[in-house]
Design a protein around this motif. Structure first.
Motif, PDB file in Angstrom:
ATOM      1  N   THR A 178       0.824  -1.216   0.000  1.00 25.07           N
ATOM      2  CA  THR A 178       0.000   0.000   0.000  1.00 25.07           C
ATOM      3  C   THR A 178       0.857   1.264   0.000  1.00 25.07           C
ATOM      4  N   LEU A 179       1.803   1.316   0.924  1.00 24.72           N
ATOM      5  CA  LEU A 179       2.620   2.532   1.073  1.00 24.72           C
ATOM      6  C   LEU A 179       3.518   2.764  -0.138  1.00 24.72           C
ATOM      7  N   LEU A 180       4.142   1.697  -0.627  1.00 26.26           N
ATOM      8  CA  LEU A 180       5.064   1.871  -1.745  1.00 26.26           C
ATOM      9  C   LEU A 180       4.323   2.132  -3.049  1.00 26.26           C
ATOM     10  N   ALA A 181       3.086   1.671  -3.161  1.00 23.68           N
ATOM     11  CA  ALA A 181       2.271   2.039  -4.332  1.00 23.68           C
ATOM     12  C   ALA A 181       1.992   3.537  -4.316  1.00 23.68           C
ATOM     13  N   GLN A 182       1.738   4.080  -3.135  1.00 20.70           N
ATOM     14  CA  GLN A 182       1.529   5.525  -3.009  1.00 20.70           C
ATOM     15  C   GLN A 182       2.802   6.282  -3.364  1.00 20.70           C
ATOM     16  N   VAL A 183       3.942   5.767  -2.901  1.00 16.12           N
ATOM     17  CA  VAL A 183       5.233   6.397  -3.225  1.00 16.12           C
ATOM     18  C   VAL A 183       5.459   6.395  -4.733  1.00 16.12           C
ATOM     19  N   ASP A 184       5.185   5.255  -5.374  1.00 11.07           N
ATOM     20  CA  ASP A 184       5.376   5.161  -6.828  1.00 11.07           C
ATOM     21  C   ASP A 184       4.474   6.128  -7.577  1.00 11.07           C
ATOM     22  N   THR A 185       3.241   6.289  -7.099  1.00  9.14           N
ATOM     23  CA  THR A 185       2.313   7.224  -7.747  1.00  9.14           C
ATOM     24  C   THR A 185       2.833   8.653  -7.656  1.00  9.14           C
ATOM     25  N   ILE A 186       3.275   9.038  -6.468  1.00  6.04           N
ATOM     26  CA  ILE A 186       3.827  10.393  -6.273  1.00  6.04           C
ATOM     27  C   ILE A 186       5.085  10.576  -7.120  1.00  6.04           C
ATOM     28  N   LYS A 187       5.933   9.550  -7.112  1.00  8.85           N
ATOM     29  CA  LYS A 187       7.183   9.626  -7.877  1.00  8.85           C
ATOM     30  C   LYS A 187       6.905   9.797  -9.372  1.00  8.85           C
ATOM     31  N   ALA A 188       5.937   9.028  -9.887  1.00  8.02           N
ATOM     32  CA  ALA A 188       5.607   9.113 -11.311  1.00  8.02           C
ATOM     33  C   ALA A 188       5.117  10.520 -11.671  1.00  8.02           C
ATOM     34  N   ARG A 189       4.328  11.116 -10.779  1.00  5.98           N
ATOM     35  CA  ARG A 189       3.829  12.468 -11.045  1.00  5.98           C
ATOM     36  C   ARG A 189       4.963  13.478 -11.034  1.00  5.98           C
ATOM     37  N   LEU A 190       5.866  13.342 -10.073  1.00  6.93           N
ATOM     38  CA  LEU A 190       6.992  14.272  -9.999  1.00  6.93           C
ATOM     39  C   LEU A 190       7.939  14.112 -11.184  1.00  6.93           C
ATOM     40  N   GLU A 191       8.103  12.874 -11.645  1.00  3.53           N
ATOM     41  CA  GLU A 191       8.999  12.633 -12.784  1.00  3.53           C
ATOM     42  C   GLU A 191       8.447  13.213 -14.081  1.00  3.53           C
ATOM     43  N   ARG A 192       7.135  13.442 -14.125  1.00  2.00           N
ATOM     44  CA  ARG A 192       6.539  14.044 -15.328  1.00  2.00           C
ATOM     45  C   ARG A 192       6.719  15.565 -15.366  1.00  2.00           C
ATOM     46  N   ILE A 193       7.044  16.157 -14.235  1.00  2.83           N
ATOM     47  CA  ILE A 193       7.108  17.620 -14.167  1.00  2.83           C
ATOM     48  C   ILE A 193       8.146  18.220 -15.123  1.00  2.83           C
ATOM     49  N   PRO A 194       9.372  17.656 -15.234  1.00  3.32           N
ATOM     50  CA  PRO A 194      10.317  18.248 -16.200  1.00  3.32           C
ATOM     51  C   PRO A 194       9.765  18.332 -17.612  1.00  3.32           C
TER      52      PRO A 194
END
Length: 489
Positions: free
Chosen positions: A184-200
């Motif tokens: 559960t927690l790492l799925a949330q981390v991956d979701t946040i990470k994917a969103r941040l990686e799209r910012i550039p």
């Protein structure tokens, strides 16, 4: 995960400050079989083949595979089956965290790179997710690197290190709760990470949008209403714009070919045997297109210069014309290579910063890309570039455009920096969560609510004793079977 030595008998204590109640200290070798024997299966069966390239890096990424017959891959590759944990043992794949839980292979069997370790947990007594979490921890990766053996560039993690690596072992019921919380927690981390990686990419598109609106006049529509005026500069009308590339501009702007406002000075070919990699007196950096991209941080070549050498000063505007065409360089002093043009623009018509923004705009970049030839080595000629359409605002509006673009770009830079800092924090979250898991912090409330599931026969010490007893019984069975075969022979 603890300071226990990788030799001798591990400290089993579960009280005090060492481990949570009901836990005990163990090792990977006690909980999983390392590199089990090859799998005996019909050679005609379909199986999964996993080269190192298919091994995932992120915690929750699935393991992909190619489909082959078991006969093709059994002998020459590392064997594994569904629910095994595999991880890379060789540098740099180990450091990169290439690892996975094996799932959904054809006929539940597979093989892969000889540079994989395989961990097979003991039946239903240990969660494979727990062992997988262990090999993804910072401690395992860091200490694995420190214990590597072999030649530089081909170093491997020793089997003895893997087998002796300490594991804080929770009771079986708690292992399952830990695995659920990690998912559960790492799925949330991956979701946040994917969103941040799209910012550039979003910021890049934002900058391109700003430039597009800037050179088309849309960025300063309101400004023009309060600062209207007629613009009729004297232009050299030598070059016409290709009709394909004309576009609408404000009524008091001029759309002309860039060659009518600037001449282009191509650099000279610099023989490789005259170059050096060392800076020094009497030499300057060569403005190579590869350095446009890396900001002259590495792979810089230097050459001596004379009166015939074409030198760019920091205030000059240079654009690449071969290879990666359309790269704009300014702010550097160096020797102009024949892969670039210096723009000798009319300063009475063009603000330097406005010209730079125009050259970087989608309008100019599209023209450059489509008019640099169709070969594998693009080549923008003087004649082709001269016909590039240039939108020319009055000088005072150019100044306002530059001010607004710089303001918006500064805002974008701030967002990008904050996103990068946030991504760095998120990248550390996985390790933080894993560390909490193996300290028992993720399941403290669960333990308090379920004391009967972590004590007595349900404790980790009882679980470990059961595993050891079953292993000893299995070893005796194998020994007896071997004696029987010898007697029959």
């Amino acid at each position: 995960m603890g300071d226990n030595s990788h030799s001798g008998t591990p400290d089993r204590r579960s009280g005090g400050n060492l481990l949570p109640e009901g836990w005990c200290q163990s090792t990977i070798g006690e909980l999983a079989e390392v590199n089990p024997k090859k799998i005996d299966a019909d050679l005609g069966l379909k199986a999964g083949f996993v080269p190192m390239a298919l091994a995932p890096v992120n915690f929750l990424d699935s393991l992909e595979h190619e489909e082959k017959t078991w006969g093709e891959i059994k002998k020459s590759y590392t064997n594994f089956q569904d629910n095994d944990v595999i991880f890379a043992k060789v540098t740099p794949c180990f450091e990169n965290g290439k690892a996975a839980i094996v799932r959904n292979l054809p006929n539940a069997i597979g093989a892969g790179s000889s540079e994989f370790y395989v961990l097979r947990v003991h039946k239903s007594l240990i969660s494979e997710k727990l062992i997988f979490a262990v090999v993804k921890t910072f401690d395992f990766l860091q200490q694995g690197v420190e214990n590597m053996t072999g030649a530089v560039g081909l170093r491997r993690v020793p089997r003895a290190f893997v087998e002796a690596f300490p594991v804080p072992l929770p009771p079986l019921a708690e292992q399952k709760i830990i695995a659920e919380k990690l998912d559960t927690l790492l799925a949330q981390v991956d979701t946040i990470k994917a969103r941040l990686e799209r910012i550039p990419d979003i910021i890049k598109r934002f900058r391109q949008s700003v430039l597009a609106t800037a050179v088309s006049g849309k960025l300063t529509e309101e400004w023009r209403e309060a600062n209207s005026g007629h613009y009729s500069p004297k232009l050299n009308e030598k070059y016409d714009i290709d009709d394909k590339y004309t576009y609408d501009i404000p009524i008091n702007w001029i759309l002309t070919a860039i060659g009518n406002c600037s001449s282009f000075q191509q650099g000279l070919q610099i023989a490789k045997n005259t170059r050096t990699n060392e800076p020094g007196d009497g030499v300057l950096p060569i403005l190579r297109t590869v350095n446009y991209e890396n900001g002259f941080q590495h792979d810089v070549h230097y050459a001596s210069f004379d009166s015939k050498t074409i030198i760019a000063e920091p205030e000059d505007v240079v654009i690449s014309r071969t290879g990666t065409v359309g790269r704009v360089l300014t702010g550097y002093k160096g020797i102009i290579h024949n892969n670039s043009f210096r723009l000798n623009y009319q300063k009475s018509l063009l603000n330097r910063e406005y010209l730079i923004f125009f050259l970087q705009s989608p309008i100019c970049q599209l023209y450059v890309q489509e008019n640099s030839g169709r070969s594998t080595q693009p080549d923008l000629t003087h004649k082709a570039f001269s016909r590039c359409p240039l939108s020319l605002p009055p000088k005072n509006e150019q100044t306002e455009i530059v001010r607004r673009v710089e303001e918006l770009f500064a805002f974008a830079d701030t967002i990008e920096q904050k996103a990068a800092a946030a991504l760095e924090r998120v990248n550390n979250l996985t390790q933080s969560i894993l560390a909490k898991a193996f300290r028992g912090e993720l399941t403290a409330d669960w333990r308090a609510a379920n004391p009967e599931l972590i004590s007595g026969d349900n404790s980790a010490e009882a679980l470990l004793a059961k595993i050891q007893a079953e292993r000893e019984a299995l070893a005796l069975e194998k020994k007896a079977a071997k004696k029987t075969r010898k007697k029959k022979a």
